[in-house]
Design an enzyme around this catalytic site. Sequence first.
Site, PDB file in Angstrom:
ATOM      1  N   PRO A  57      -0.320  -5.195  -9.054  1.00 44.49           N
ATOM      2  CA  PRO A  57       0.040  -5.312 -10.470  1.00 44.49           C
ATOM      3  C   PRO A  57       0.944  -4.156 -10.872  1.00 44.49           C
ATOM      4  O   PRO A  57       0.833  -3.037 -10.382  1.00 44.49           O
ATOM      5  CB  PRO A  57      -1.318  -5.227 -11.172  1.00 44.49           C
ATOM      6  CG  PRO A  57      -2.320  -5.610 -10.146  1.00 44.49           C
ATOM      7  CD  PRO A  57      -1.775  -5.136  -8.844  1.00 44.49           C
ATOM      8  N   GLU A  58       1.865  -4.439 -11.791  1.00 42.82           N
ATOM      9  CA  GLU A  58       2.801  -3.427 -12.247  1.00 42.82           C
ATOM     10  C   GLU A  58       2.364  -2.892 -13.608  1.00 42.82           C
ATOM     11  O   GLU A  58       1.348  -3.325 -14.154  1.00 42.82           O
ATOM     12  CB  GLU A  58       4.207  -4.013 -12.232  1.00 42.82           C
ATOM     13  CG  GLU A  58       4.556  -4.507 -10.823  1.00 42.82           C
ATOM     14  CD  GLU A  58       5.931  -5.117 -10.648  1.00 42.82           C
ATOM     15  OE1 GLU A  58       6.835  -4.828 -11.470  1.00 42.82           O
ATOM     16  OE2 GLU A  58       6.119  -5.882  -9.691  1.00 42.82           O
ATOM     17  N   LYS A 110       0.694   2.819 -12.798  1.00 39.16           N
ATOM     18  CA  LYS A 110      -0.295   1.860 -12.304  1.00 39.16           C
ATOM     19  C   LYS A 110      -1.693   2.473 -12.223  1.00 39.16           C
ATOM     20  O   LYS A 110      -2.615   1.841 -11.703  1.00 39.16           O
ATOM     21  CB  LYS A 110       0.156   1.334 -10.943  1.00 39.16           C
ATOM     22  CG  LYS A 110       1.537   0.674 -11.002  1.00 39.16           C
ATOM     23  CD  LYS A 110       2.080   0.318  -9.643  1.00 39.16           C
ATOM     24  CE  LYS A 110       3.519  -0.151  -9.747  1.00 39.16           C
ATOM     25  NZ  LYS A 110       4.100  -0.504  -8.434  1.00 39.16           N
ATOM     26  N   GLN A 146      -4.528  -0.151  -6.607  1.00 34.83           N
ATOM     27  CA  GLN A 146      -3.823  -0.333  -5.344  1.00 34.83           C
ATOM     28  C   GLN A 146      -3.544  -1.826  -5.144  1.00 34.83           C
ATOM     29  O   GLN A 146      -3.204  -2.533  -6.092  1.00 34.83           O
ATOM     30  CB  GLN A 146      -4.630   0.303  -4.213  1.00 34.83           C
ATOM     31  CG  GLN A 146      -4.824   1.799  -4.428  1.00 34.83           C
ATOM     32  CD  GLN A 146      -5.760   2.436  -3.440  1.00 34.83           C
ATOM     33  OE1 GLN A 146      -6.870   1.960  -3.205  1.00 34.83           O
ATOM     34  NE2 GLN A 146      -5.341   3.541  -2.862  1.00 34.83           N
ATOM     35  N   ASN A 186       8.016  -4.411  -8.163  1.00 34.10           N
ATOM     36  CA  ASN A 186       8.977  -5.283  -7.509  1.00 34.10           C
ATOM     37  C   ASN A 186       9.563  -6.347  -8.429  1.00 34.10           C
ATOM     38  O   ASN A 186      10.766  -6.576  -8.430  1.00 34.10           O
ATOM     39  CB  ASN A 186       8.330  -5.943  -6.290  1.00 34.10           C
ATOM     40  CG  ASN A 186       9.353  -6.230  -5.215  1.00 34.10           C
ATOM     41  OD1 ASN A 186      10.297  -5.467  -5.045  1.00 34.10           O
ATOM     42  ND2 ASN A 186       9.197  -7.329  -4.510  1.00 34.10           N
ATOM     43  N   ARG A 206      11.150  -4.274   0.364  1.00 32.49           N
ATOM     44  CA  ARG A 206      10.529  -5.285  -0.482  1.00 32.49           C
ATOM     45  C   ARG A 206      11.532  -6.392  -0.783  1.00 32.49           C
ATOM     46  O   ARG A 206      12.738  -6.167  -0.785  1.00 32.49           O
ATOM     47  CB  ARG A 206      10.046  -4.654  -1.804  1.00 32.49           C
ATOM     48  CG  ARG A 206       9.114  -3.465  -1.648  1.00 32.49           C
ATOM     49  CD  ARG A 206       7.708  -3.863  -1.258  1.00 32.49           C
ATOM     50  NE  ARG A 206       7.086  -4.682  -2.292  1.00 32.49           N
ATOM     51  CZ  ARG A 206       6.531  -4.172  -3.401  1.00 32.49           C
ATOM     52  NH1 ARG A 206       6.555  -2.866  -3.628  1.00 32.49           N
ATOM     53  NH2 ARG A 206       5.956  -4.967  -4.283  1.00 32.49           N
TER      54      ARG A 206
END
Length: 270
Positions: free
Chosen positions: A2-3, A53, A70, A169, A260
Amino acid sequence: MPEGPEIRRAADRLFKAVGGQPLESAWFHAPSLKPRQRELVGARITAIDTHGKAMLTRFDNGLTLYSHNQLYGVWMIAQAGERPETNRSLRVALETEKTAILLYSASDVALWQDAELASHPFLSKLGPDVLDKRLTAAQVARRLHESRFARMSLAALLLDQAFLAGMGNYLRSEVLFEAGIAPTRDAASLSQDERKLLASALLEVPRRSYRSRGIRKTAGMRAEYITDTPDGFAFKVFDRAGEPCPECGRRIRRRELAGRRLYDCAHCQH
């Protein structure tokens, strides 16, 4: 993972569930934290903040619980004394008289004195939070010009939490598309106008995602990004390889950059 916007929304939900109420019990899986469980009994949660995060659960006794989801961690809310049916491993349980907030599958958990939190080994390395209302586009533009960041490719820079915390991402692809800038460029190559465009997008896109209360399901979207919010944040390029660009109609491409997957439009991003 998760961002920043997803972590901030989770923090909002958790605080709404237990904020301001005295804890009836506290439980930690980590042996090093078990002796400190009793320090939280009777304490009230005064805020649940985020920095990038990381989540910071603050208590009225001068302690803060640091946690980082994480890849696999997730917070859940349940009635006091109840546990959801899940195969995940419980790591933290904080319970008020009526409600429990439960952290599963996360191993990065610590209890710190507020006065010492600035020296935390992870937090101390983070850049400003993209969701911090005090952060301005002018400040972000200046960071883009700093020598430690200027020679990094934008594809790598926008994942570097020392530059701006909370980026990730999907935000990387969406920000670069919004600014109309190719991910293979470095910050030093940007004109003054381009730096301003990118700095504005670096604040507006994550904040728009946070305000939207979730990500709207679209064709081709991976399950880990789906929420049930009908009016959520819609991707313009991320996870839309082969689909038409919303600006020019040409096909969006997928590439692997800085380790990524990244999505862009070769025509719109110069």
